[in-house]
Design a protein around this motif. Structure first.
Motif, PDB file in Angstrom:
ATOM      1  N   GLY A  75       0.819  -1.213   0.000  1.00  0.00           N
ATOM      2  CA  GLY A  75       0.000   0.000   0.000  1.00  0.00           C
ATOM      3  C   GLY A  75       0.849   1.257   0.000  1.00  0.00           C
ATOM      4  O   GLY A  75       0.529   2.232  -0.690  1.00  0.00           O
ATOM      5  N   TYR A  76       1.943   1.239   0.743  1.00  0.00           N
ATOM      6  CA  TYR A  76       2.797   2.421   0.793  1.00  0.00           C
ATOM      7  C   TYR A  76       3.486   2.657  -0.553  1.00  0.00           C
ATOM      8  O   TYR A  76       3.631   3.795  -0.995  1.00  0.00           O
ATOM      9  N   ARG A  77       3.905   1.580  -1.219  1.00  0.00           N
ATOM     10  CA  ARG A  77       4.548   1.748  -2.533  1.00  0.00           C
ATOM     11  C   ARG A  77       3.555   2.306  -3.557  1.00  0.00           C
ATOM     12  O   ARG A  77       3.943   3.071  -4.430  1.00  0.00           O
ATOM     13  N   ARG A  78       2.296   1.935  -3.429  1.00  0.00           N
ATOM     14  CA  ARG A  78       1.284   2.436  -4.377  1.00  0.00           C
ATOM     15  C   ARG A  78       0.967   3.898  -4.133  1.00  0.00           C
ATOM     16  O   ARG A  78       0.656   4.622  -5.079  1.00  0.00           O
ATOM     17  N   ALA A  79       1.009   4.339  -2.878  1.00  0.00           N
ATOM     18  CA  ALA A  79       0.670   5.726  -2.549  1.00  0.00           C
ATOM     19  C   ALA A  79       1.583   6.223  -1.430  1.00  0.00           C
ATOM     20  O   ALA A  79       1.166   6.312  -0.284  1.00  0.00           O
ATOM     21  N   PRO A  80       2.845   6.532  -1.755  1.00  0.00           N
ATOM     22  CA  PRO A  80       3.773   6.986  -0.716  1.00  0.00           C
ATOM     23  C   PRO A  80       3.302   8.281  -0.052  1.00  0.00           C
ATOM     24  O   PRO A  80       2.794   9.168  -0.718  1.00  0.00           O
ATOM     25  N   CYS A  81       3.483   8.335   1.244  1.00  0.00           N
ATOM     26  CA  CYS A  81       3.105   9.520   2.019  1.00  0.00           C
ATOM     27  C   CYS A  81       4.121   9.679   3.148  1.00  0.00           C
ATOM     28  O   CYS A  81       3.966   9.079   4.217  1.00  0.00           O
TER      29      CYS A  81
END
Length: 196
Positions: A75-81
């Motif tokens: 999930g983090y790789r798809r939408a880094p924040c």
């Protein structure tokens, strides 16, 4: 999968890009006890056992708390924040500090102790941290229900299969077993009353 360092009071507590503590002293041959700390009663029992082993063997304890970003690595790789990642890292640091405070009441543990938060899946990260020939990996263990095993594989079993060092699985403490028995009894009573 590891990211930038996370400092902890009372311990060096930093990790490099490979998930290893980046300020770890050179291996002095005395061995090291690596212990997984999540904050659960089982992990606190494992932490106490690790300290007892460290006293007996004159070894250092490395308390490791593993964490992943909210939504997992995928999930983090798809939408880094980055702000969310920083918040997750800070929460992991706070959880580890809280676990150490609960385990030792803010007092000296009785052995050399360092703490580190490592980004990554728990089993893989613990195996990466316990990579020295003289290491001992200590984990809390206990029976889990079939549903729990199906949804989330056993970290202890993973470590036993993949670790290059001995693994010590510490059984659930008596208090945890008693609490689980009471919880089961309470839920059974609620079910009986609801059906009556």
């Amino acid at each position: 999968m590891a990211d930038e360092p996370t400092p902890f009071p009372g311990g060096h507590g930093r990790t490099g890009d490979d998930g290893h503590p980046d300020d770890a002293p050179a291996d002095d041959g005395r061995g090291r006890i690596v212990v997984g700390v999540s904050g659960s009663l089982g992990s606190l029992a494992a932490l106490h056992r690790a300290v007892a082993e460290a006293r007996r063997l004159d070894a250092e304890v490395l308390a490791v708390h593993c964490w992943t970003p909210a939504g997992g690595e995928f999930g983090y790789r798809r939408a880094p924040c980055p702000p969310l990642l920083s918040a997750c890292r800070d929460a992991a640091a706070a959880r580890l500090r809280d676990a150490l405070d609960r385990a030792f009441g803010g007092a000296w543990a009785g052995a050399r102790l360092r703490s580190v938060a490592v980004r990554g899946e728990t089993g893989q990260a613990l195996v990466r941290c316990a990579d020295r020939p003289g290491d001992l990996l200590v984990l809390g263990a206990g029976s889990r229900g079939a549903l729990a095993r199906a949804l989330r594989p056993s970290i202890t079993a993973y470590c036993v299969r993949h670790a290059a060092c001995p693994v010590l699985a510490v059984p659930k403490p008596p208090l945890q077993r008693e609490l689980e028995a009471l919880e089961g009894h309470f839920l059974t009573r609620l079910t009986v009353k609801a059906t009556a």
